[in-house]
Design an enzyme around this catalytic site. Structure first.
Site, PDB file in Angstrom:
ATOM      1  N   GLY A  69     118.385  39.318  31.292  1.00  0.00           N
ATOM      2  CA  GLY A  69     118.335  39.665  29.879  1.00  0.00           C
ATOM      3  C   GLY A  69     117.095  40.478  29.564  1.00  0.00           C
ATOM      4  N   THR A  70     116.000  40.157  30.235  1.00  0.00           N
ATOM      5  CA  THR A  70     114.751  40.905  30.034  1.00  0.00           C
ATOM      6  C   THR A  70     114.923  42.370  30.406  1.00  0.00           C
ATOM      7  OG1 THR A  70     113.307  38.982  30.343  1.00  0.00           O
ATOM      8  CG2 THR A  70     112.367  41.151  30.835  1.00  0.00           C
ATOM      9  N   ASN A 148     115.113  32.072  20.061  1.00  0.00           N
ATOM     10  CA  ASN A 148     115.241  31.135  21.169  1.00  0.00           C
ATOM     11  C   ASN A 148     114.501  29.822  20.951  1.00  0.00           C
ATOM     12  OD1 ASN A 148     113.171  33.288  21.465  1.00  0.00           O
ATOM     13  ND2 ASN A 148     112.404  31.978  23.099  1.00  0.00           N
ATOM     14  N   GLN A 176     120.549  34.234  23.185  1.00  0.00           N
ATOM     15  CA  GLN A 176     120.635  32.859  22.702  1.00  0.00           C
ATOM     16  C   GLN A 176     121.835  32.590  21.796  1.00  0.00           C
ATOM     17  OE1 GLN A 176     119.141  30.315  23.775  1.00  0.00           O
ATOM     18  NE2 GLN A 176     117.447  31.208  24.930  1.00  0.00           N
ATOM     19  N   SER A 196     122.823  37.377  28.963  1.00  0.00           N
ATOM     20  CA  SER A 196     122.370  36.901  30.269  1.00  0.00           C
ATOM     21  C   SER A 196     123.308  35.819  30.786  1.00  0.00           C
ATOM     22  CB  SER A 196     120.948  36.344  30.153  1.00  0.00           C
ATOM     23  OG  SER A 196     120.480  35.887  31.405  1.00  0.00           O
ATOM     24  N   HIS A 198     122.738  33.217  32.924  1.00  0.00           N
ATOM     25  CA  HIS A 198     122.297  31.833  33.122  1.00  0.00           C
ATOM     26  C   HIS A 198     122.162  31.044  31.821  1.00  0.00           C
ATOM     27  CE1 HIS A 198     117.841  31.787  32.140  1.00  0.00           C
ATOM     28  NE2 HIS A 198     118.064  33.090  32.149  1.00  0.00           N
ATOM     29  N   THR A 234     122.364  48.964  44.537  1.00  0.00           N
ATOM     30  CA  THR A 234     123.561  48.201  44.892  1.00  0.00           C
ATOM     31  C   THR A 234     123.676  46.968  44.010  1.00  0.00           C
ATOM     32  OG1 THR A 234     123.402  48.954  47.180  1.00  0.00           O
ATOM     33  CG2 THR A 234     124.767  47.014  46.767  1.00  0.00           C
ATOM     34  N   CYS A 322     109.730  31.392  29.110  1.00  0.00           N
ATOM     35  CA  CYS A 322     108.990  32.550  29.607  1.00  0.00           C
ATOM     36  C   CYS A 322     107.519  32.510  29.209  1.00  0.00           C
ATOM     37  CB  CYS A 322     109.632  33.838  29.095  1.00  0.00           C
ATOM     38  SG  CYS A 322     111.310  34.064  29.697  1.00  0.00           S
TER      39      CYS A 322
END
Length: 384
Positions: A69-70, A148, A176, A196, A198, A234, A322
């Site tokens: 996401g970053t 978040n 979020q 994202s 995860h 890749t 983070c």
């Protein structure tokens, strides 16, 4: 173990794990290769891309895979600004994730004018300030869909209406909200949107950026022609496969998850209010992602609460994963007007798909005693 830090990351859904294991056993081809081994993988990635696009109301051609996401946030912001070199102004909010704020800090050092729109005590951006900040030099507005730490949902549709009057592009970090509330890029009207894997019970190390058809971005990474030349390198094939399956499961059971999680969160909030005196619930009382509960306990340090809960097998956080190792008070809580000593007493409890009533009862059984003990140690006297 009671895991209540789903805003930091979510457990891998069993269906996602099964899909990824099957892929690892059967497929190793490079999706850019023209022979059957490569073409088979390319088709599987196309299916994953379609699942993700469906989950947010986009076209598959508008989805670009990233490493997180970053990276998606960086790609959106820096990509737009590099594609519009004649415009040197950028607008964001005071409570963004570090993935946006640190890009903004860097932009200021390189000659850009950055406006940090303030928020009210609930964490909602000031639309009047945002409107007044727009000039002919403004290239992009980036405001997160929901915070978040406190869960407050921003009025993105209104921000898009304001921006469109001046021809300014809008990006939103929806990391979020994806999986927590219905998400449709058509209804939001945004030009760019970050998500994202995860955060929706998929693997770490893979994200995506929605780029509305016709929006021009300069790549962050140059090299091969992967992702139609927009993101060289890749592809993380196993991560993308997991992301696609997580999106498929979300489409299938997202509404049921949302209803169950919100009931558990409501029980948790009411129990904390009933059992613990003098608590501050941060964020908007209604207009927030309901899985998120940010609670301050004046008189004690949040880290002490977190560590005490951890000894009981209960995992929570003090804010963004983070910036968890930073000692300063949360920039989000300071921005909504909390004094530093109150901000440093806040923990975040965030629920997810695999939480149970037992998890909630475990927290309500342990947390009041922990807070009471820590307050007695600090000689804090709660309000009556």
């Amino acid at each position: 173990m009671a895991y209540l830090d789903n805003n930091a990351t979510t457990p891998l859904d069993p269906a996602v794990a099964e899909k990824m294991i099957g892929f690892l056993k059967e497929h190793f081809g490079n999706p850019s290769s023209l022979y059957p081994l490569g073409r088979a993988v390319k088709e599987i990635l196309a299916e994953a891309r379609e699942n993700i696009a469906r989950a947010i109301g986009a076209q598959s051609s508008e989805i670009v895979f990233t490493g997180s996401g970053t990276e998606a946030d960086n790609f959106a912001i820096r990509g737009v600004l590099e594609a519009n070199p004649g415009k040197k102004e950028f607008i964001t909010s005071a409570i963004e994730h570090p993935a946006v704020l640190r890009v903004a800090n860097h932009l200021e050092k390189t000659g850009f004018k950055v406006t940090y729109v303030p928020v009210d005590r609930f964490g909602t951006v000031d639309l009047d300030v945002l409107r007044d900040a727009i000039t002919p030099q403004t290239a992009l507005i980036s405001i997160m869909h929901a915070n978040n730490e406190i869960g407050t949902i921003q009025p993105i549709e209104e921000i898009v209406r304001i921006a469109s009057k001046s021809g300014v592009l809008v990006h939103t970090d929806a990391v979020q909200t994806f999986g927590k509330i219905p998400l449709d890029v058509g209804e939001l009207g945004v030009d760019l949107l970050s998500i994202s894997a995860h955060k929706i019970y998929g693997p770490k190390g893979v994200g995506a950026l929605f780029i509305r058809k016709g929006v021009d971005l300069c790549p962050l990474i140059y090299g091969g022609r992967q992702e139609k030349g927009r993101r060289a390198g890749t592809e993380n094939t196993i991560g993308i496969v997991g992301f696609g399956e997580a999106a498929r499961v979300l489409i299938e059971r997202g509404k049921k998850d949302k209803e169950r999680i919100e009931k558990l969160a409501a029980r948790l909030e009411s129990g904390i209010r009933e059992k613990i005196p003098n608590v501050h619930i941060n964020g908007h009382p209604e207009n927030r992602v309901k899985n998120t509960l940010n609670v301050a306990f004046p008189g004690i340090e949040a880290e002490a609460v977190l560590l005490a809960l951890a000894t009981k097998g209960i995992s929570v956080s003090t804010g963004s994963a983070c910036s968890e190792e930073e000692e300063e008070a949360s920039h989000v809580l300071l921005a909504i007007g909390l004094p530093p000593e109150i901000a440093r007493s806040a923990i975040r409890l965030s629920l997810g798909r695999f939480n149970t009533e037992g998890d909630i009862e475990a927290v309500l059984a342990e947390l009041p005693e922990i807070v009471d003990r820590l307050r007695r140690i600090s000689a804090f006297e709660p309000d009556s």
